[in-house]
Design a protein around this motif. Structure first.
Motif, PDB file in Angstrom:
ATOM      1  N   ARG A 162       0.841  -1.190   0.000  1.00  9.22           N
ATOM      2  CA  ARG A 162       0.000   0.000   0.000  1.00  9.22           C
ATOM      3  C   ARG A 162       0.878   1.242   0.000  1.00  9.22           C
ATOM      4  NH1 ARG A 162      -2.284  -1.380   6.023  1.00  9.22           N
ATOM      5  NH2 ARG A 162      -0.248  -1.386   7.062  1.00  9.22           N
ATOM      6  N   VAL A 193      -5.248   6.157   1.036  1.00 13.77           N
ATOM      7  CA  VAL A 193      -4.491   4.913   1.146  1.00 13.77           C
ATOM      8  C   VAL A 193      -4.757   4.089  -0.109  1.00 13.77           C
ATOM      9  CG1 VAL A 193      -4.027   2.857   2.523  1.00 13.77           C
ATOM     10  CG2 VAL A 193      -4.726   4.982   3.654  1.00 13.77           C
ATOM     11  N   ASP A 219      -4.312   0.704  -2.303  1.00 10.80           N
ATOM     12  CA  ASP A 219      -4.022  -0.730  -2.269  1.00 10.80           C
ATOM     13  C   ASP A 219      -3.243  -1.062  -3.537  1.00 10.80           C
ATOM     14  OD1 ASP A 219      -4.001  -3.512  -2.462  1.00 10.80           O
ATOM     15  OD2 ASP A 219      -6.010  -3.718  -1.606  1.00 10.80           O
ATOM     16  N   SER A 267      -9.118   1.880  -3.005  1.00  7.31           N
ATOM     17  CA  SER A 267      -8.446   2.833  -2.140  1.00  7.31           C
ATOM     18  C   SER A 267      -9.412   3.272  -1.049  1.00  7.31           C
ATOM     19  CB  SER A 267      -7.949   4.037  -2.950  1.00  7.31           C
ATOM     20  OG  SER A 267      -9.021   4.702  -3.569  1.00  7.31           O
TER      21      SER A 267
END
Length: 353
Positions: free
Chosen positions: A74, A92, A94, A100
């Protein structure tokens, strides 16, 4: 910072939300370069073999910095926002291709500098709006601690080799801040927490920052056109190096041999020998035959983010005014090619294979 304010941030932070935005497949070949496009509110994934676009993900407004987790599964993006609409989120991503998600930071606005703490679960973020170094639990999607570092616009953050000390550059006041993380996180009140934070002068416009292999802290002072080298304990200035033209970012190569400094107004990269602190090369980053657009410094190439290929041999620099990545050959310290990006690239990260 009061306990009430911290609790308020913690409660707001648990409002982390998910957005269905697959990023792309896992990196292949030589890995991928992550590029934060500030004016496009996006991150592009470029194949490091040839610069081809491998994927794209939406972020919050003004993605300014990117941190890739140690496990490379990540990446976290600081959604800085704008002057009129300060951001207060982290995106964030992935990197395995999942959705996300967004982590809310509450009143901790204008997140910028990012560093993962050892283990990869927790992340440090400078939050200019709250004059703080904010500790975020990425897995829980929550603000865990808020360490007040005082006014002066704490902008970028670096970590000591073992991860126990954080260093923050204050671009507004030209100061360098040292934070004893163990003491700050264990402190029971504001006074004890403040005792874990010390600061000293660096230079006007202190911004780019990294820790050298010998433990010294290097700071690029953009208004002074200098790099100051600091003792990691006392923060005393041990050396001052010339890097004219608005030195805005500073990073060391993974092998620790060289310090790389992007000079935004001069459109150059200064390369220093990390051990001797002597200049090695000054690389022109003005792309020929490419139309430039207006930037915060006017019509300029404006190199900002820089990162070195962990496999060696190459350095990547984001040319914000030209929507390009400059790929440098470290054997000759020359630009070998340019790769296209989204609008106004800045932050960079590498996902190694």
């Amino acid at each position: 910072m009061s306990q009430r304010r911290i609790l308020h941030s913690l409660l707001l932070a648990f409002c982390a939300t998910a957005v269905a935005a697959p990023v792309s497949a896992a990196p292949k070949g030589q890995g991928e370069l992550l590029v934060g496009n500030k004016s496009a509110a996006s991150v592009w994934r470029l194949d490091m073999a040839d610069g081809g676009k491998a994927g794209e993900a939406a972020t919050g407004q003004g993605p300014h910095e990117i941190a890739v987790a140690p496990d490379r599964r990540r990446a976290v993006v600081a959604d800085y926002g704008t002057a009129a609409a300060p951001g207060n989120t982290l995106t964030v991503l992935d990197l395995a291709g999942g959705a996300s998600r967004t982590i809310m930071l509450g009143e901790n606005t204008h997140p910028h500098g990012l560093r993962f703490l050892p283990g990869g679960r927790r992340l440090l973020a400078t939050t200019e709006g709250s004059d703080a170094l904010t500790v975020v639990d990425i897995e829980a999607g929550a603000v865990e601690h808020v360490i007040g570092i005082g006014p002066g616009k704490g902008h970028m953050v670096a970590l000591s080799a073992e991860g126990g000390v954080a260093y923050v550059s204050k671009v507004g006041s030209g100061q360098l801040v040292r934070v004893d993380l163990a003491a700050a996180l264990a402190a029971g009140d504001d006074a004890a927490r403040a005792a874990a934070v010390r600061e000293a002068p660096a230079g006007a416009g202190a911004e780019g920052i990294d820790v050298a292999p010998d433990g010294t802290v290097w700071v690029g002072n953009r208004e002074d056109g200098t790099v100051t080298v600091h003792d990691p304990e006392s923060l005393a200035v041990l050396d001052t190096l010339s890097s004219p033209g608005f030195p805005i970012r500073l990073v060391f190569t993974p092998d620790g041999r060289h310090a790389l400094v992007t000079n935004a107004r001069a459109a150059t990269l200064s390369v220093f020998d990390a051990a001797s602190r002597k200049p090695v090369a000054t690389v022109s980053l003005e792309p020929e035959g490419v139309a430039l657009h207006e930037t915060m410094l006017g019509r300029a190439a404006l190199p900002i983010g820089a990162i070195a290929d962990p496999a060696g041999g190459r350095v990547f620099v984001a040319i914000s005014g030209a929507d390009r990545i400059a790929v440098l050959d470290t054997a000759t310290w020359t630009v070998s090619e340019y790769w296209e990006t989204g609008r106004e690239p800045d932050a960079l990260g590498i996902v190694a294979p």
